[in-house]
Motif scaffolding. Structure first.
Motif, PDB file in Angstrom:
ATOM      1  N   ASN A   1      29.129  43.714   9.881  1.00  0.00           N
ATOM      2  CA  ASN A   1      27.997  44.347  10.563  1.00  0.00           C
ATOM      3  C   ASN A   1      27.961  44.014  12.046  1.00  0.00           C
ATOM      4  N   ILE A   2      28.470  42.835  12.390  1.00  0.00           N
ATOM      5  CA  ILE A   2      28.253  42.288  13.725  1.00  0.00           C
ATOM      6  C   ILE A   2      28.723  43.205  14.850  1.00  0.00           C
ATOM      7  N   PRO A   3      29.970  43.728  14.834  1.00  0.00           N
ATOM      8  CA  PRO A   3      30.381  44.600  15.947  1.00  0.00           C
ATOM      9  C   PRO A   3      29.523  45.846  16.089  1.00  0.00           C
ATOM     10  N   TRP A   4      29.035  46.395  14.977  1.00  0.00           N
ATOM     11  CA  TRP A   4      28.163  47.568  15.034  1.00  0.00           C
ATOM     12  C   TRP A   4      26.820  47.206  15.676  1.00  0.00           C
ATOM     13  N   LEU A   5      26.277  46.059  15.297  1.00  0.00           N
ATOM     14  CA  LEU A   5      24.996  45.624  15.865  1.00  0.00           C
ATOM     15  C   LEU A   5      25.124  45.339  17.356  1.00  0.00           C
ATOM     16  N   LEU A   6      26.242  44.730  17.751  1.00  0.00           N
ATOM     17  CA  LEU A   6      26.454  44.448  19.169  1.00  0.00           C
ATOM     18  C   LEU A   6      26.614  45.738  19.968  1.00  0.00           C
ATOM     19  N   ALA A   7      27.335  46.703  19.398  1.00  0.00           N
ATOM     20  CA  ALA A   7      27.510  47.982  20.083  1.00  0.00           C
ATOM     21  C   ALA A   7      26.173  48.701  20.221  1.00  0.00           C
ATOM     22  N   ALA A   8      25.363  48.667  19.156  1.00  0.00           N
ATOM     23  CA  ALA A   8      24.044  49.308  19.212  1.00  0.00           C
ATOM     24  C   ALA A   8      23.156  48.621  20.241  1.00  0.00           C
ATOM     25  N   ALA A   9      23.206  47.297  20.287  1.00  0.00           N
ATOM     26  CA  ALA A   9      22.399  46.555  21.258  1.00  0.00           C
ATOM     27  C   ALA A   9      22.783  46.918  22.687  1.00  0.00           C
ATOM     28  N   SER A  10      24.082  47.037  22.923  1.00  0.00           N
ATOM     29  CA  SER A  10      24.555  47.392  24.265  1.00  0.00           C
ATOM     30  C   SER A  10      24.071  48.778  24.678  1.00  0.00           C
ATOM     31  N   ARG A  11      24.154  49.732  23.767  1.00  0.00           N
ATOM     32  CA  ARG A  11      23.708  51.095  24.087  1.00  0.00           C
ATOM     33  C   ARG A  11      22.197  51.157  24.310  1.00  0.00           C
ATOM     34  N   LEU A  12      21.454  50.431  23.495  1.00  0.00           N
ATOM     35  CA  LEU A  12      19.990  50.460  23.627  1.00  0.00           C
ATOM     36  C   LEU A  12      19.539  49.809  24.931  1.00  0.00           C
ATOM     37  N   ARG A  13      20.198  48.731  25.334  1.00  0.00           N
ATOM     38  CA  ARG A  13      19.857  48.115  26.619  1.00  0.00           C
ATOM     39  C   ARG A  13      20.080  49.106  27.757  1.00  0.00           C
ATOM     40  N   GLY A  14      21.192  49.832  27.677  1.00  0.00           N
ATOM     41  CA  GLY A  14      21.465  50.812  28.708  1.00  0.00           C
ATOM     42  C   GLY A  14      20.482  51.971  28.690  1.00  0.00           C
TER      43      GLY A  14
ATOM     44  N   PHE B   1      17.318  52.006  27.602  1.00  0.00           N
ATOM     45  CA  PHE B   1      15.935  51.655  27.951  1.00  0.00           C
ATOM     46  C   PHE B   1      15.820  51.025  29.339  1.00  0.00           C
ATOM     47  N   GLY B   2      16.871  50.395  29.808  1.00  0.00           N
ATOM     48  CA  GLY B   2      16.841  49.825  31.147  1.00  0.00           C
ATOM     49  C   GLY B   2      15.649  48.917  31.389  1.00  0.00           C
ATOM     50  N   GLN B   3      14.926  49.159  32.463  1.00  0.00           N
ATOM     51  CA  GLN B   3      13.786  48.326  32.824  1.00  0.00           C
ATOM     52  C   GLN B   3      12.577  48.558  31.923  1.00  0.00           C
ATOM     53  N   GLN B   4      12.633  49.568  31.090  1.00  0.00           N
ATOM     54  CA  GLN B   4      11.550  49.798  30.135  1.00  0.00           C
ATOM     55  C   GLN B   4      11.694  48.912  28.886  1.00  0.00           C
ATOM     56  N   LEU B   5      12.800  48.180  28.802  1.00  0.00           N
ATOM     57  CA  LEU B   5      13.034  47.284  27.676  1.00  0.00           C
ATOM     58  C   LEU B   5      12.449  45.908  27.983  1.00  0.00           C
ATOM     59  N   ILE B   6      11.594  45.408  27.111  1.00  0.00           N
ATOM     60  CA  ILE B   6      11.028  44.067  27.260  1.00  0.00           C
ATOM     61  C   ILE B   6      11.874  43.041  26.530  1.00  0.00           C
ATOM     62  N   ASP B   7      12.301  43.372  25.307  1.00  0.00           N
ATOM     63  CA  ASP B   7      13.124  42.440  24.541  1.00  0.00           C
ATOM     64  C   ASP B   7      13.887  43.206  23.468  1.00  0.00           C
ATOM     65  N   LEU B   8      15.065  42.691  23.134  1.00  0.00           N
ATOM     66  CA  LEU B   8      15.881  43.277  22.080  1.00  0.00           C
ATOM     67  C   LEU B   8      16.450  42.131  21.259  1.00  0.00           C
ATOM     68  N   VAL B   9      16.097  42.070  19.980  1.00  0.00           N
ATOM     69  CA  VAL B   9      16.469  40.927  19.138  1.00  0.00           C
ATOM     70  C   VAL B   9      17.367  41.390  17.995  1.00  0.00           C
TER      71      VAL B   9
ATOM     72  N   HIS C   1      11.533  45.923  21.626  1.00  0.00           N
ATOM     73  CA  HIS C   1      10.200  45.839  22.222  1.00  0.00           C
ATOM     74  C   HIS C   1      10.255  46.529  23.589  1.00  0.00           C
ATOM     75  N   TYR C   2       9.511  47.599  23.744  1.00  0.00           N
ATOM     76  CA  TYR C   2       9.575  48.376  24.979  1.00  0.00           C
ATOM     77  C   TYR C   2       8.222  48.360  25.704  1.00  0.00           C
ATOM     78  N   ASP C   3       8.249  48.778  26.943  1.00  0.00           N
ATOM     79  CA  ASP C   3       7.057  48.783  27.792  1.00  0.00           C
ATOM     80  C   ASP C   3       6.212  50.018  27.465  1.00  0.00           C
ATOM     81  N   ILE C   4       5.116  49.807  26.739  1.00  0.00           N
ATOM     82  CA  ILE C   4       4.288  50.926  26.287  1.00  0.00           C
ATOM     83  C   ILE C   4       3.551  51.600  27.450  1.00  0.00           C
ATOM     84  N   GLN C   5       3.452  50.940  28.581  1.00  0.00           N
ATOM     85  CA  GLN C   5       2.808  51.547  29.740  1.00  0.00           C
ATOM     86  C   GLN C   5       3.725  52.544  30.444  1.00  0.00           C
TER      87      GLN C   5
END
Length: 235
Positions: free
Chosen positions: A25-38, A40-48, A57-61
């Motif tokens: 599972n690990i490489p898939w989760l890492l790939a998904a994390a990388s894409r999601l960070r890209g 959401f950019g600055q709208q991303l508060i945290d990704l666990v 966790h994203y910026d609801i404002q």
């Protein structure tokens, strides 16, 4: 890659990629994390990342639920593990395995019908992947254990487990990065500092890394700065 998107808070989404724990599972989760960070950019508060999911966790404002879900959909379209995502950094953690700092060592060896030396050898015999960080800052969930070492958590958790304590629970092994309560079966202790606010990223171990435990003598443990204060089984 099929995934399921779950709402766990007004500004938190859970991206479920798998149903069962597996090192693959690990490489898939890492790939998904990388894409999601890209995505959401600055709208991303945290990704666990976790064993089978990513909590986002994203910026609801700045984003509403619909926009957030659309970004996830676009980011994970045609998801594939990225080149180099299959292997993180490899770490060797020296451990002093002894009953004074690993009070469950004898009992666990007896329960498995093997000697303490055989249990230690088996624990040091493989590389463990870092699946996730949680519970406490720098606490890395490592797996998977040799099935013969798998053991349930203690029925009554200890109120105080020293930093550096190495333990196992179910099919996982871990090192307590700081003093805390804990219910894992303790085998020994390492002098390596796993969490340091002065370190880039704070945690020595990161999801996707691998860990190999190496047995050392008490003298080497002390030379490395280890604390050999005994921990009694009833503590």
């Amino acid at each position: 890659m099929k995934y399921r998107l779950e709402t766990v808070g007004i500004d938190v989404l859970l991206v479920r990629l798998f149903e069962h724990i597996d090192e693959e599972n690990i490489p898939w989760l890492l790939a998904a994390a990388s894409r999601l960070r890209g995505a959401f950019g600055q709208q991303l508060i945290d990704l666990v990342p976790s064993y089978t999911t990513l909590m986002l966790h994203y910026d609801i404002q700045r984003l509403d639920d619909r926009d957030a879900r659309l970004r996830v959909q676009q980011a994970l379209q045609d998801l594939q593990p990225e080149q180099g995502e299959t292997a993180g950094q490899r770490h060797e953690l020296p451990v002093w395995y002894h009953t004074s700092v690993g009070p469950d060592l004898v009992q666990l060896a007896r329960a498995k019908g093997i000697t303490e030396q055989a249990l230690v050898k088996a624990h040091c015999a493989r590389d463990y992947r870092v699946f996730a960080l949680g519970f406490a800052p720098g606490f890395a969930y490592l797996g998977l254990l040799d099935p013969q070492l798998a053991a349930p958590r203690l029925a009554t958790p200890r109120k105080r487990v020293p930093a550096g304590s190495v333990g196992i629970a179910e099919q996982q092994t871990a090192v307590y990065p700081s003093v805390s309560p804990g219910g894992w079966n303790l085998l020994g202790r390492t002098a390596v500092r796993l969490f340091d606010p002065a370190r880039d990223g704070y945690s020595l171990l990161k999801p996707g890394d691998s860990v190999r435990f190496v047995a050392i003598e008490r003298s080497e443990f002390l030379r490395q700065g280890g604390d050999d204060t005994p921990l009694e089984p009833e503590a």
